[in-house]
Design a protein around this motif. Sequence first.
Motif, PDB file in Angstrom:
ATOM      1  N   SER A  17       0.855  -1.189   0.000  1.00 28.65           N
ATOM      2  CA  SER A  17       0.000   0.000   0.000  1.00 28.65           C
ATOM      3  C   SER A  17       0.890   1.238   0.000  1.00 28.65           C
ATOM      4  O   SER A  17       1.568   1.534   0.995  1.00 28.65           O
ATOM      5  CB  SER A  17      -0.913   0.011   1.225  1.00 28.65           C
ATOM      6  OG  SER A  17      -1.581   1.265   1.310  1.00 28.65           O
ATOM      7  N   SER A  18       0.874   1.944  -1.107  1.00 25.29           N
ATOM      8  CA  SER A  18       1.700   3.159  -1.220  1.00 25.29           C
ATOM      9  C   SER A  18       1.300   4.195  -0.185  1.00 25.29           C
ATOM     10  O   SER A  18       2.161   4.892   0.373  1.00 25.29           O
ATOM     11  CB  SER A  18       1.580   3.756  -2.621  1.00 25.29           C
ATOM     12  OG  SER A  18       2.090   2.861  -3.561  1.00 25.29           O
ATOM     13  N   LEU A  19      -0.004   4.320   0.087  1.00 23.41           N
ATOM     14  CA  LEU A  19      -0.447   5.316   1.070  1.00 23.41           C
ATOM     15  C   LEU A  19       0.122   5.012   2.450  1.00 23.41           C
ATOM     16  O   LEU A  19       0.582   5.910   3.154  1.00 23.41           O
ATOM     17  CB  LEU A  19      -1.975   5.351   1.118  1.00 23.41           C
ATOM     18  CG  LEU A  19      -2.664   5.919  -0.124  1.00 23.41           C
ATOM     19  CD1 LEU A  19      -4.182   5.793   0.014  1.00 23.41           C
ATOM     20  CD2 LEU A  19      -2.266   7.363  -0.338  1.00 23.41           C
ATOM     21  N   VAL A  20       0.097   3.760   2.848  1.00 23.59           N
ATOM     22  CA  VAL A  20       0.645   3.377   4.152  1.00 23.59           C
ATOM     23  C   VAL A  20       2.154   3.588   4.163  1.00 23.59           C
ATOM     24  O   VAL A  20       2.715   4.128   5.122  1.00 23.59           O
ATOM     25  CB  VAL A  20       0.282   1.918   4.487  1.00 23.59           C
ATOM     26  CG1 VAL A  20       1.011   1.442   5.736  1.00 23.59           C
ATOM     27  CG2 VAL A  20      -1.223   1.769   4.658  1.00 23.59           C
ATOM     28  N   LEU A  21       2.822   3.185   3.087  1.00 22.44           N
ATOM     29  CA  LEU A  21       4.274   3.333   2.997  1.00 22.44           C
ATOM     30  C   LEU A  21       4.687   4.797   3.152  1.00 22.44           C
ATOM     31  O   LEU A  21       5.524   5.139   3.989  1.00 22.44           O
ATOM     32  CB  LEU A  21       4.788   2.772   1.674  1.00 22.44           C
ATOM     33  CG  LEU A  21       6.268   2.970   1.388  1.00 22.44           C
ATOM     34  CD1 LEU A  21       7.111   2.153   2.356  1.00 22.44           C
ATOM     35  CD2 LEU A  21       6.586   2.586  -0.049  1.00 22.44           C
ATOM     36  N   PHE A  22       4.090   5.673   2.359  1.00 23.20           N
ATOM     37  CA  PHE A  22       4.465   7.086   2.427  1.00 23.20           C
ATOM     38  C   PHE A  22       3.988   7.728   3.722  1.00 23.20           C
ATOM     39  O   PHE A  22       4.639   8.633   4.249  1.00 23.20           O
ATOM     40  CB  PHE A  22       3.965   7.845   1.204  1.00 23.20           C
ATOM     41  CG  PHE A  22       4.747   7.499  -0.027  1.00 23.20           C
ATOM     42  CD1 PHE A  22       6.068   7.878  -0.151  1.00 23.20           C
ATOM     43  CD2 PHE A  22       4.174   6.742  -1.038  1.00 23.20           C
ATOM     44  CE1 PHE A  22       6.810   7.545  -1.277  1.00 23.20           C
ATOM     45  CE2 PHE A  22       4.905   6.399  -2.167  1.00 23.20           C
ATOM     46  CZ  PHE A  22       6.218   6.799  -2.284  1.00 23.20           C
ATOM     47  N   GLY A  23       2.870   7.264   4.266  1.00 27.43           N
ATOM     48  CA  GLY A  23       2.420   7.757   5.565  1.00 27.43           C
ATOM     49  C   GLY A  23       3.428   7.434   6.649  1.00 27.43           C
ATOM     50  O   GLY A  23       3.714   8.272   7.519  1.00 27.43           O
ATOM     51  N   ASN A  24       3.982   6.220   6.598  1.00 26.88           N
ATOM     52  CA  ASN A  24       5.010   5.830   7.573  1.00 26.88           C
ATOM     53  C   ASN A  24       6.271   6.671   7.409  1.00 26.88           C
ATOM     54  O   ASN A  24       6.891   7.071   8.398  1.00 26.88           O
ATOM     55  CB  ASN A  24       5.345   4.347   7.434  1.00 26.88           C
ATOM     56  CG  ASN A  24       4.242   3.458   7.936  1.00 26.88           C
ATOM     57  OD1 ASN A  24       3.393   3.876   8.713  1.00 26.88           O
ATOM     58  ND2 ASN A  24       4.239   2.211   7.485  1.00 26.88           N
ATOM     59  N   ILE A  25       6.654   6.919   6.177  1.00 27.29           N
ATOM     60  CA  ILE A  25       7.847   7.749   5.933  1.00 27.29           C
ATOM     61  C   ILE A  25       7.641   9.142   6.517  1.00 27.29           C
ATOM     62  O   ILE A  25       8.511   9.679   7.216  1.00 27.29           O
ATOM     63  CB  ILE A  25       8.155   7.834   4.420  1.00 27.29           C
ATOM     64  CG1 ILE A  25       8.640   6.482   3.911  1.00 27.29           C
ATOM     65  CG2 ILE A  25       9.189   8.933   4.136  1.00 27.29           C
ATOM     66  CD1 ILE A  25       8.761   6.396   2.403  1.00 27.29           C
ATOM     67  N   LEU A  26       6.467   9.736   6.252  1.00 25.13           N
ATOM     68  CA  LEU A  26       6.206  11.087   6.765  1.00 25.13           C
ATOM     69  C   LEU A  26       6.105  11.112   8.284  1.00 25.13           C
ATOM     70  O   LEU A  26       6.453  12.101   8.912  1.00 25.13           O
ATOM     71  CB  LEU A  26       4.931  11.648   6.122  1.00 25.13           C
ATOM     72  CG  LEU A  26       5.055  11.941   4.633  1.00 25.13           C
ATOM     73  CD1 LEU A  26       3.704  12.346   4.057  1.00 25.13           C
ATOM     74  CD2 LEU A  26       6.094  13.028   4.394  1.00 25.13           C
ATOM     75  N   GLN A  27       5.641   9.997   8.864  1.00 23.22           N
ATOM     76  CA  GLN A  27       5.566   9.934  10.314  1.00 23.22           C
ATOM     77  C   GLN A  27       6.972   9.866  10.927  1.00 23.22           C
ATOM     78  O   GLN A  27       7.250  10.508  11.934  1.00 23.22           O
ATOM     79  CB  GLN A  27       4.750   8.729  10.724  1.00 23.22           C
ATOM     80  CG  GLN A  27       4.330   8.718  12.164  1.00 23.22           C
ATOM     81  CD  GLN A  27       3.354   7.601  12.461  1.00 23.22           C
ATOM     82  OE1 GLN A  27       3.381   6.551  11.819  1.00 23.22           O
ATOM     83  NE2 GLN A  27       2.501   7.814  13.433  1.00 23.22           N
ATOM     84  N   LEU A  28       7.848   9.098  10.294  1.00 23.34           N
ATOM     85  CA  LEU A  28       9.223   8.971  10.793  1.00 23.34           C
ATOM     86  C   LEU A  28      10.075  10.185  10.467  1.00 23.34           C
ATOM     87  O   LEU A  28      10.967  10.565  11.230  1.00 23.34           O
ATOM     88  CB  LEU A  28       9.881   7.721  10.226  1.00 23.34           C
ATOM     89  CG  LEU A  28       9.333   6.395  10.735  1.00 23.34           C
ATOM     90  CD1 LEU A  28       9.908   5.228   9.918  1.00 23.34           C
ATOM     91  CD2 LEU A  28       9.660   6.220  12.212  1.00 23.34           C
ATOM     92  N   LEU A  29       9.818  10.768   9.318  1.00 22.62           N
ATOM     93  CA  LEU A  29      10.605  11.929   8.833  1.00 22.62           C
ATOM     94  C   LEU A  29       9.664  13.066   8.470  1.00 22.62           C
ATOM     95  O   LEU A  29       9.419  13.356   7.288  1.00 22.62           O
ATOM     96  CB  LEU A  29      11.443  11.505   7.615  1.00 22.62           C
ATOM     97  CG  LEU A  29      12.387  10.326   7.829  1.00 22.62           C
ATOM     98  CD1 LEU A  29      12.915   9.816   6.508  1.00 22.62           C
ATOM     99  CD2 LEU A  29      13.523  10.731   8.744  1.00 22.62           C
ATOM    100  N   PRO A  30       9.092  13.739   9.452  1.00 29.53           N
ATOM    101  CA  PRO A  30       8.058  14.736   9.180  1.00 29.53           C
ATOM    102  C   PRO A  30       8.526  15.939   8.351  1.00 29.53           C
ATOM    103  O   PRO A  30       7.703  16.635   7.764  1.00 29.53           O
ATOM    104  CB  PRO A  30       7.605  15.186  10.575  1.00 29.53           C
ATOM    105  CG  PRO A  30       8.679  14.765  11.501  1.00 29.53           C
ATOM    106  CD  PRO A  30       9.381  13.606  10.862  1.00 29.53           C
TER     107      PRO A  30
END
Length: 90
Positions: free
Chosen positions: A73-86
């Motif tokens: 899931s691209s949305l979950v993947l990029f959401g996780n990235i933004l959460q880790l690296l805001p």
Amino acid sequence: NAESGFVGYLHVLFEHRPPDLIIAYGAPGGAFVQRHRDQLFPDRPMILTTIDARLVQSLALTENDTVVAFRHSSLVLFGNILQLLPNTSG
């Protein structure tokens, strides 16, 4: 056809001693072995791994087959990235 040539090569290579197990990695490998299963090693167990669950041809699976799939899931993947690296920006 390069693919049929490769099937012929595998058939000759394993003609006298077929593999004990077929392991296919990723969507291209999984699609290849599913397309040519009957021509190559129809009675051998197979593991399809590192493949998106949506790309597995379930109707082509036999009782000797195992699938270790994932759902991407691209949305979950990029959401996780933004959460880790805001401070990440596009």
